[in-house]
Design a protein around this motif. Structure first.
Motif, PDB file in Angstrom:
ATOM      1  N   MET A 142      53.265  -0.758   3.152  1.00 43.36           N
ATOM      2  CA  MET A 142      52.214   0.260   3.205  1.00 43.36           C
ATOM      3  C   MET A 142      51.651   0.523   1.812  1.00 43.36           C
ATOM      4  N   ASP A 143      50.321   0.386   1.679  1.00 46.05           N
ATOM      5  CA  ASP A 143      49.621   0.704   0.443  1.00 46.05           C
ATOM      6  C   ASP A 143      48.676   1.873   0.732  1.00 46.05           C
ATOM      7  N   CYS A 144      49.091   3.058   0.342  1.00 47.91           N
ATOM      8  CA  CYS A 144      48.327   4.275   0.662  1.00 47.91           C
ATOM      9  C   CYS A 144      46.974   4.290  -0.048  1.00 47.91           C
ATOM     10  N   ASP A 145      46.912   3.819  -1.279  1.00 49.48           N
ATOM     11  CA  ASP A 145      45.635   3.799  -2.009  1.00 49.48           C
ATOM     12  C   ASP A 145      44.620   2.891  -1.312  1.00 49.48           C
ATOM     13  N   TYR A 146      45.076   1.742  -0.840  1.00 48.02           N
ATOM     14  CA  TYR A 146      44.188   0.833  -0.118  1.00 48.02           C
ATOM     15  C   TYR A 146      43.674   1.478   1.162  1.00 48.02           C
ATOM     16  N   LEU A 147      44.564   2.146   1.907  1.00 44.09           N
ATOM     17  CA  LEU A 147      44.161   2.791   3.155  1.00 44.09           C
ATOM     18  C   LEU A 147      43.117   3.881   2.897  1.00 44.09           C
ATOM     19  N   GLU A 148      43.324   4.675   1.867  1.00 48.47           N
ATOM     20  CA  GLU A 148      42.376   5.746   1.542  1.00 48.47           C
ATOM     21  C   GLU A 148      40.998   5.172   1.231  1.00 48.47           C
ATOM     22  N   SER A 149      40.947   4.153   0.380  1.00 46.42           N
ATOM     23  CA  SER A 149      39.653   3.571   0.014  1.00 46.42           C
ATOM     24  C   SER A 149      39.003   2.849   1.203  1.00 46.42           C
ATOM     25  N   ALA A 150      39.802   2.207   2.053  1.00 44.75           N
ATOM     26  CA  ALA A 150      39.251   1.496   3.211  1.00 44.75           C
ATOM     27  C   ALA A 150      38.635   2.473   4.203  1.00 44.75           C
ATOM     28  N   ILE A 151      39.276   3.623   4.414  1.00 43.83           N
ATOM     29  CA  ILE A 151      38.711   4.617   5.344  1.00 43.83           C
ATOM     30  C   ILE A 151      37.429   5.206   4.767  1.00 43.83           C
ATOM     31  N   ARG A 152      37.412   5.478   3.456  1.00 38.04           N
ATOM     32  CA  ARG A 152      36.200   6.051   2.840  1.00 38.04           C
ATOM     33  C   ARG A 152      35.035   5.070   2.876  1.00 38.04           C
ATOM     34  N   THR A 153      35.293   3.772   2.710  1.00 39.42           N
ATOM     35  CA  THR A 153      34.194   2.803   2.738  1.00 39.42           C
ATOM     36  C   THR A 153      33.732   2.505   4.165  1.00 39.42           C
ATOM     37  N   ALA A 154      34.638   2.498   5.136  1.00 40.70           N
ATOM     38  CA  ALA A 154      34.269   2.179   6.515  1.00 40.70           C
ATOM     39  C   ALA A 154      33.569   3.350   7.199  1.00 40.70           C
ATOM     40  N   PHE A 155      33.917   4.554   6.828  1.00 37.20           N
ATOM     41  CA  PHE A 155      33.325   5.750   7.433  1.00 37.20           C
ATOM     42  C   PHE A 155      32.667   6.573   6.318  1.00 37.20           C
ATOM     43  N   PRO A 156      31.366   6.437   6.109  1.00 34.69           N
ATOM     44  CA  PRO A 156      30.701   7.089   4.977  1.00 34.69           C
ATOM     45  C   PRO A 156      30.690   8.614   5.069  1.00 34.69           C
ATOM     46  N   GLU A 157      30.825   9.207   6.259  1.00 34.34           N
ATOM     47  CA  GLU A 157      30.817  10.657   6.374  1.00 34.34           C
ATOM     48  C   GLU A 157      32.120  11.278   5.874  1.00 34.34           C
ATOM     49  N   ILE A 158      33.163  10.471   5.775  1.00 34.80           N
ATOM     50  CA  ILE A 158      34.456  10.975   5.279  1.00 34.80           C
ATOM     51  C   ILE A 158      34.442  10.862   3.766  1.00 34.80           C
TER      52      ILE A 158
END
Length: 174
Positions: A142-158
C-alpha cells in the motif's frame, strides 16, 4: 511484576511448615538468602512460597530448626509443561493460532470511506480496484501517497484526500 514473572518462569512451591521452631527456620532462610514470600500464619503452622532452588538448599536448615516441610502445590511454567508433556498437539495448535493471527494482521481487510458527498462509495471503491488497491492486499504494497494523488487527479472535484493504514484498515478521508 518482574519478580512474579521470574518466579512463574522458574517454578515455585507452596509449602506448609509445622514443628518446633518455624520462626528460626525463616530467620536462617533470610541469612542464607533463600527467598520466602506469601508467608501466612495458620492454626496448624505456617504457609509460604519458595523457589525450587531455595527448597533444595534449605534441607540442612529444616533439620537444624526441627520443622517439617510439606509441599502443598507445585506452581509455575516448568511444572505446567511437565504435567502437559503429552499434549504436544495442543501447544502446536496454540502456536499455530498466534502465527495465523500475525499473518492475517499483515493484510488490509477493510476500506472505510468518510467525508464522501459528491461521489458514491461504489464509484471510489471501483476506482481503487482498478488501481490495484483492494481488501486482501498486503499492507507493505500500500502506497498512501500514490492513492491520494490518484484520487485527486481522477476526480477533479475532490481537493483534499487523506489515506492512512491503521491496523488492518485503510482509512480514506475525503
Amino acid at each position: 511484576m518482574v519478580i512474579k514473572l521470574k518466579h512463574y518462569l522458574n517454578g515455585y512451591l507452596k509449602l506448609h511448615l509445622t514443628g518446633f521452631s518455624p520462626e528460626r527456620f525463616f530467620n536462617m532462610c533470610r541469612k542464607h538468602n533463600i527467598e520466602v514470600w506469601n508467608l501466612e500464619c495458620r492454626e496448624d503452622g505456617y504457609e509460604c512460597a519458595m523457589t525450587v532452588d531455595g527448597f533444595l538448599n534449605c534441607k540442612p536448615l529444616v533439620k537444624k530448626s526441627e520443622v517439617k516441610v510439606r509441599i502443598q502445590k507445585k506452581l509455575g511454567l516448568p511444572f505446567f509443561l511437565y504435567s502437559n508433556r503429552r499434549r504436544k498437539l495442543y501447544f502446536l495448535g496454540v502456536f499455530s493460532f498466534f502465527l495465523i493471527l500475525y499473518m492475517m494482521s499483515l493484510f488490509i481487510w477493510n476500506i472505510p470511506l468518510s467525508g464522501n458527498y459528491r461521489y458514491t462509495s461504489d464509484t471510489l471503491i471501483k476506482f481503487m480496484n482498478e488501481e490495484g488497491i483492494r481488501c486482501g492486499m498486503t499492507k507493505s504494497q500500500m502506497d498512501c501517497d500514490y492513492l491520494e494523488s490518484a484520487i485527486r487527479t481522477a476526480f477533479p472535484e475532490i481537493t483534499w484526500v487523506s489515506a492512512q493504514v491503521s491496523g488492518t484498515r485503510l482509512l480514506v478521508k475525503i
